[in-house]
Design a protein around this motif. Sequence first.
Motif, PDB file in Angstrom:
ATOM      1  N   ILE A 158       3.993  -8.957  -7.157  1.00  0.00           N
ATOM      2  CA  ILE A 158       3.970  -7.569  -7.740  1.00  0.00           C
ATOM      3  C   ILE A 158       4.262  -6.290  -6.846  1.00  0.00           C
ATOM      4  CG2 ILE A 158       3.088  -6.016  -9.514  1.00  0.00           C
ATOM      5  CD1 ILE A 158       1.476  -8.447 -10.377  1.00  0.00           C
ATOM      6  N   ALA A 159       5.321  -5.532  -6.964  1.00  0.00           N
ATOM      7  CA  ALA A 159       5.399  -4.333  -6.157  1.00  0.00           C
ATOM      8  C   ALA A 159       5.417  -3.277  -6.683  1.00  0.00           C
ATOM      9  CB  ALA A 159       6.802  -4.826  -5.401  1.00  0.00           C
ATOM     10  N   THR A 160       4.804  -2.164  -6.252  1.00  0.00           N
ATOM     11  CA  THR A 160       5.137  -0.702  -6.600  1.00  0.00           C
ATOM     12  C   THR A 160       6.136  -0.010  -5.777  1.00  0.00           C
ATOM     13  OG1 THR A 160       3.265   0.260  -4.960  1.00  0.00           O
ATOM     14  CG2 THR A 160       2.548  -0.780  -7.271  1.00  0.00           C
ATOM     15  N   GLY A 161       6.501   0.966  -6.391  1.00  0.00           N
ATOM     16  CA  GLY A 161       7.552   1.918  -5.907  1.00  0.00           C
ATOM     17  C   GLY A 161       7.884   3.204  -6.410  1.00  0.00           C
ATOM     18  N   GLY A 162       8.044   4.266  -5.697  1.00  0.00           N
ATOM     19  CA  GLY A 162       8.183   5.537  -6.272  1.00  0.00           C
ATOM     20  C   GLY A 162       9.431   5.817  -7.082  1.00  0.00           C
ATOM     21  N   SER A 163      10.231   5.187  -7.221  1.00  0.00           N
ATOM     22  CA  SER A 163      11.431   5.523  -7.964  1.00  0.00           C
ATOM     23  C   SER A 163      12.064   3.980  -8.518  1.00  0.00           C
ATOM     24  CB  SER A 163      12.497   6.325  -7.068  1.00  0.00           C
ATOM     25  OG  SER A 163      12.947   5.324  -6.108  1.00  0.00           O
ATOM     26  N   PRO A 164      13.010   4.207  -9.482  1.00  0.00           N
ATOM     27  CA  PRO A 164      13.722   3.186 -10.032  1.00  0.00           C
ATOM     28  C   PRO A 164      14.498   2.436  -8.897  1.00  0.00           C
ATOM     29  CG  PRO A 164      13.808   5.126 -11.567  1.00  0.00           C
ATOM     30  CD  PRO A 164      13.142   5.585 -10.460  1.00  0.00           C
ATOM     31  N   GLU A 165      14.952   3.239  -8.078  1.00  0.00           N
ATOM     32  CA  GLU A 165      15.983   2.759  -6.832  1.00  0.00           C
ATOM     33  C   GLU A 165      15.079   2.029  -6.043  1.00  0.00           C
ATOM     34  OE1 GLU A 165      17.851   6.249  -8.876  1.00  0.00           O
ATOM     35  OE2 GLU A 165      15.780   6.024  -7.741  1.00  0.00           O
ATOM     36  N   LYS A 166      13.907   2.518  -5.649  1.00  0.00           N
ATOM     37  CA  LYS A 166      13.159   1.638  -4.870  1.00  0.00           C
ATOM     38  C   LYS A 166      12.491   0.352  -5.582  1.00  0.00           C
ATOM     39  CE  LYS A 166      11.605   5.267  -1.582  1.00  0.00           C
ATOM     40  NZ  LYS A 166      10.477   5.856  -0.743  1.00  0.00           N
ATOM     41  N   ALA A 167      12.111   0.467  -6.642  1.00  0.00           N
ATOM     42  CA  ALA A 167      11.672  -0.617  -7.263  1.00  0.00           C
ATOM     43  C   ALA A 167      12.890  -1.767  -7.375  1.00  0.00           C
ATOM     44  CB  ALA A 167      11.534  -0.257  -8.898  1.00  0.00           C
ATOM     45  N   GLU A 168      14.030  -1.424  -7.594  1.00  0.00           N
ATOM     46  CA  GLU A 168      15.315  -2.396  -7.508  1.00  0.00           C
ATOM     47  C   GLU A 168      15.197  -2.843  -6.250  1.00  0.00           C
ATOM     48  OE1 GLU A 168      20.054  -2.374  -8.193  1.00  0.00           O
ATOM     49  OE2 GLU A 168      18.879  -0.643  -8.642  1.00  0.00           O
ATOM     50  N   ILE A 169      15.035  -2.017  -5.171  1.00  0.00           N
ATOM     51  CA  ILE A 169      15.210  -2.749  -3.709  1.00  0.00           C
ATOM     52  C   ILE A 169      14.019  -3.745  -3.557  1.00  0.00           C
ATOM     53  CG2 ILE A 169      14.619  -2.180  -1.332  1.00  0.00           C
ATOM     54  CD1 ILE A 169      16.083   0.191  -1.831  1.00  0.00           C
ATOM     55  N   ALA A 170      12.829  -3.338  -4.144  1.00  0.00           N
ATOM     56  CA  ALA A 170      11.826  -4.580  -3.903  1.00  0.00           C
ATOM     57  C   ALA A 170      11.941  -5.699  -4.770  1.00  0.00           C
ATOM     58  CB  ALA A 170      10.446  -3.756  -4.426  1.00  0.00           C
ATOM     59  N   ALA A 171      12.655  -5.455  -5.906  1.00  0.00           N
ATOM     60  CA  ALA A 171      12.989  -6.771  -6.750  1.00  0.00           C
ATOM     61  C   ALA A 171      14.072  -7.767  -6.013  1.00  0.00           C
ATOM     62  CB  ALA A 171      13.493  -6.248  -8.106  1.00  0.00           C
ATOM     63  N   LYS A 172      14.893  -7.041  -5.288  1.00  0.00           N
ATOM     64  CA  LYS A 172      15.788  -7.716  -4.640  1.00  0.00           C
ATOM     65  C   LYS A 172      15.390  -8.424  -3.506  1.00  0.00           C
ATOM     66  CE  LYS A 172      20.075  -4.957  -5.801  1.00  0.00           C
ATOM     67  NZ  LYS A 172      21.082  -4.174  -5.366  1.00  0.00           N
ATOM     68  N   ALA A 173      14.146  -7.876  -2.928  1.00  0.00           N
ATOM     69  CA  ALA A 173      13.536  -8.240  -1.789  1.00  0.00           C
ATOM     70  C   ALA A 173      12.846  -9.563  -2.160  1.00  0.00           C
ATOM     71  CB  ALA A 173      12.682  -7.366  -1.131  1.00  0.00           C
ATOM     72  N   GLY A 174      12.255  -9.834  -3.540  1.00  0.00           N
ATOM     73  CA  GLY A 174      11.486 -10.829  -3.798  1.00  0.00           C
ATOM     74  C   GLY A 174      10.428 -10.691  -4.801  1.00  0.00           C
ATOM     75  N   ALA A 175      10.349  -9.409  -5.173  1.00  0.00           N
ATOM     76  CA  ALA A 175       9.340  -9.158  -6.090  1.00  0.00           C
ATOM     77  C   ALA A 175       9.599  -9.628  -7.682  1.00  0.00           C
ATOM     78  CB  ALA A 175       8.986  -7.497  -6.295  1.00  0.00           C
ATOM     79  N   HIS A 176       8.694 -10.381  -8.228  1.00  0.00           N
ATOM     80  CA  HIS A 176       8.848 -10.907  -9.567  1.00  0.00           C
ATOM     81  C   HIS A 176       8.575  -9.581 -10.509  1.00  0.00           C
ATOM     82  CE1 HIS A 176       7.844 -14.557  -7.417  1.00  0.00           C
ATOM     83  NE2 HIS A 176       8.706 -15.008  -7.885  1.00  0.00           N
ATOM     84  N   HIS A 177       7.921  -8.605 -10.555  1.00  0.00           N
ATOM     85  CA  HIS A 177       7.635  -7.507 -11.105  1.00  0.00           C
ATOM     86  C   HIS A 177       7.582  -6.244 -10.313  1.00  0.00           C
ATOM     87  CE1 HIS A 177       6.599 -10.270 -14.742  1.00  0.00           C
ATOM     88  NE2 HIS A 177       6.053 -11.147 -13.572  1.00  0.00           N
ATOM     89  N   THR A 178       7.938  -5.245 -10.844  1.00  0.00           N
ATOM     90  CA  THR A 178       7.860  -3.751 -10.112  1.00  0.00           C
ATOM     91  C   THR A 178       7.161  -2.752 -10.919  1.00  0.00           C
ATOM     92  OG1 THR A 178      10.104  -3.316 -10.782  1.00  0.00           O
ATOM     93  CG2 THR A 178       9.978  -4.029  -8.680  1.00  0.00           C
ATOM     94  N   ILE A 179       6.485  -1.778 -10.678  1.00  0.00           N
ATOM     95  CA  ILE A 179       5.980  -0.885 -11.248  1.00  0.00           C
ATOM     96  C   ILE A 179       6.170   0.436 -10.468  1.00  0.00           C
ATOM     97  CG2 ILE A 179       3.555  -0.113 -11.760  1.00  0.00           C
ATOM     98  CD1 ILE A 179       2.573  -3.019 -11.240  1.00  0.00           C
ATOM     99  N   LEU A 180       6.506   1.368 -11.419  1.00  0.00           N
ATOM    100  CA  LEU A 180       6.861   2.945 -10.754  1.00  0.00           C
ATOM    101  C   LEU A 180       5.322   3.442 -10.892  1.00  0.00           C
ATOM    102  CD1 LEU A 180      10.121   3.903 -12.838  1.00  0.00           C
ATOM    103  CD2 LEU A 180       9.763   2.654 -10.494  1.00  0.00           C
ATOM    104  N   TYR A 181       4.728   3.387  -9.578  1.00  0.00           N
ATOM    105  CA  TYR A 181       3.206   3.775  -9.632  1.00  0.00           C
ATOM    106  C   TYR A 181       3.212   5.399  -9.644  1.00  0.00           C
ATOM    107  CZ  TYR A 181       4.053   5.675  -4.799  1.00  0.00           C
ATOM    108  OH  TYR A 181       4.349   6.611  -3.630  1.00  0.00           O
TER     109      TYR A 181
END
Length: 323
Positions: free
Chosen positions: A167-190
């Motif tokens: 699970i990864a957090t990010g500050g924007s939808p764009e950053k969440a997408e980058i984390a997902a492409k890197a391997g995160a199964h779930h992302t959260i806009l903190y």
Amino acid sequence: MVKAIRVHRPGGPEALQLEEVELASPGPGEVQIRHRAIGVNFIDIYRRTGAYPAEYPFIPGHEGAGQIVAVGEDVKDFEEGDRVAYVGALGGYSEARNISAASVIHLPKSLSYEQGAVTMLKGLTAQYLLRRTFRVKKGHRVLVHAGAGGVGQLLCQWANALGAKVIATGGSPEKAEIAAKAGAHHTILYRTENFAERVKEITKGRLCDVVYDGVGRATFPASLDCLAPLGMFVSFGSASGPIEAFDLGLLSQKGSLFATRPSLFTYIAKRRDYEDMAEDMFHAVKRGNLTIAPPEAFPLADAAKVHAALESRQTTGAMVLIP
């Protein structure tokens, strides 16, 4: 004489001054490296602002890659012409530098100088966090704050490859997408979601075995609410500011938790450990568990602009300076 960035007093990005400095021949046990690429990291900002002490004036930078152009006495494992990378003492923001041979690692031919310059500090940080501080295994549930950052992306990739649910957090939808492409199964806009509540929902109340936090003040103490009993909170950076002193009783109240603030330089203090960690990291790259994307490159003279961008937390991935 070589060109280098120097800091004469603590301050903002404007404290980074491009100057010419003398470079002596390497001393006993040292090698001289002609930089091809220089890594840029948050620790460089901590040094520049005075949050981490240094003796003034100093040349920032703990990470780089290049070619050995001279070898001092008593150096046995390196020779002129070797492709190398390092993480070590201050002095990286320069065209060339002298550094202890104990800090230098042979750079595999499969990696470019640019990749080497961002692999050592960030890659070895991911290595010790995932393989030593908390040994991630298949089935573990892992929370990575700032999953789109340089270290964050490597943590997402490697933890996924190890079989963890990431699970990864990010500050924007764009950053969440980058984390997902890197391997995160779930992302959260903190910034817009309650990340502790979202972690509880995603894990169906089981929470996480470990939280890797390079953000600091903005994500604490809510990170503790993301941990299952006996889980570990690993604070390895403070991009939003340092975590202030807190009541250790919180760890007991929230499930007999563990908390640690590790440092890469402690983990690589022994040469054998340093070599073993680097070998494990390079093998992870060879196996495809880690993909070292070509970093964004900027001229050495633009170091102040790069610091301003990194400090504003508007960057993603890794950046290098090119002399």
